[in-house]
Design a protein around this motif. Structure first.
Motif, short mmCIF file in Angstrom:
data_model
loop_
_atom_site.label_atom_id
_atom_site.label_comp_id
_atom_site.label_asym_id
_atom_site.label_seq_id
_atom_site.Cartn_x
_atom_site.Cartn_y
_atom_site.Cartn_z
N ALA A 46 7.96 -26.27 101.13
CA ALA A 46 6.87 -27.08 100.83
C ALA A 46 7.13 -28.37 100.10
O ALA A 46 6.74 -29.69 100.30
CB ALA A 46 5.53 -26.49 100.23
N GLU A 47 7.95 -28.34 99.20
CA GLU A 47 8.27 -29.50 98.41
C GLU A 47 9.30 -30.39 99.05
O GLU A 47 8.81 -31.52 99.15
CB GLU A 47 9.02 -29.09 97.18
CG GLU A 47 8.32 -28.52 96.01
CD GLU A 47 8.98 -27.83 94.78
OE1 GLU A 47 10.22 -27.67 95.06
OE2 GLU A 47 8.39 -27.49 93.75
N GLU A 48 10.03 -29.90 100.04
CA GLU A 48 10.80 -30.70 100.86
C GLU A 48 9.90 -31.48 101.81
O GLU A 48 10.36 -32.63 102.28
CB GLU A 48 11.87 -29.91 101.47
CG GLU A 48 13.22 -29.46 100.70
CD GLU A 48 14.12 -28.48 101.60
OE1 GLU A 48 13.76 -27.89 102.29
OE2 GLU A 48 14.90 -28.12 100.63
N ALA A 49 8.90 -30.91 102.30
CA ALA A 49 7.94 -31.54 103.29
C ALA A 49 6.92 -32.42 102.51
O ALA A 49 6.22 -33.24 103.21
CB ALA A 49 7.10 -30.51 104.00
N GLY A 50 6.97 -32.54 101.35
CA GLY A 50 6.33 -33.56 100.40
C GLY A 50 5.09 -33.24 99.60
O GLY A 50 4.44 -34.04 99.14
N ALA A 51 4.92 -31.89 99.54
CA ALA A 51 3.75 -31.36 98.85
C ALA A 51 4.14 -31.36 97.31
O ALA A 51 5.31 -30.93 96.72
CB ALA A 51 3.36 -29.82 99.27
N LYS A 52 3.04 -31.36 96.35
CA LYS A 52 3.51 -31.10 95.03
C LYS A 52 2.78 -29.27 95.01
O LYS A 52 1.98 -28.87 95.44
CB LYS A 52 2.20 -31.60 94.12
CG LYS A 52 2.46 -31.09 92.67
CD LYS A 52 1.20 -31.63 91.90
CE LYS A 52 1.17 -31.00 90.26
NZ LYS A 52 0.09 -31.60 89.53
N VAL A 53 3.92 -28.45 94.49
CA VAL A 53 3.64 -27.29 94.61
C VAL A 53 3.62 -26.62 93.14
O VAL A 53 4.19 -26.76 92.32
CB VAL A 53 4.93 -26.41 95.21
CG1 VAL A 53 4.81 -24.96 95.25
CG2 VAL A 53 5.17 -26.91 96.72
#
Length: 122
Positions: free
Chosen positions: A23-30
């Protein structure tokens, strides 16, 4: 510029780090909830952080998602067993996704990518 998508992950066994990485690699703040029983805290942490999406993991795939839906009114889809089922749930408007144990990077990446498509954030 739009705000960064916020995703909360709660896993019954305290796992979920591979999903978080995707998810982080796709641009989300996790926000990864640590510890055993984290799935049951999902709704609380989503509310505290004004999260866009929550992912709950437990054996049945429902407990944390149902708790978030019942306590805060989040639209949820539970007992999901595949990435495609999660993508479909997002398309149907779900904010909380309840999966059986499935800690894989692709799940985090695909959920974030689909969320961005649905909200014109690509």
């Amino acid at each position: 510029m739009s705000k960064q998508m916020v995703l909360v992950i709660g896993d019954r066994l305290g796992k979920g780090k591979k999903v978080a990485k995707g998810a982080e690699e796709a641009g989300a703040k996790v926000i990864h909830i640590p510890g055993v029983g984290a799935d049951m805290k999902l709704g609380d942490v989503m509310k505290e952080n004004n999260a866009d999406i929550g992912i709950s993991f437990c054996g049945s795939g429902g407990a944390g998602a149902l708790m978030a839906a019942n306590k805060y009114g989040y639209k949820s889809k539970h007992h999901l067993r595949s990435i495609e089922a999660g993508v479909t749930a997002l398309k149907e408007g779900a904010q909380v996704l309840g999966f059986g144990f499935m800690d894989v990077e692709e799940l985090g990446r695909r959920i974030v990518e689909e969320y961005k498509k649905l909200h014109n954030e690509e």
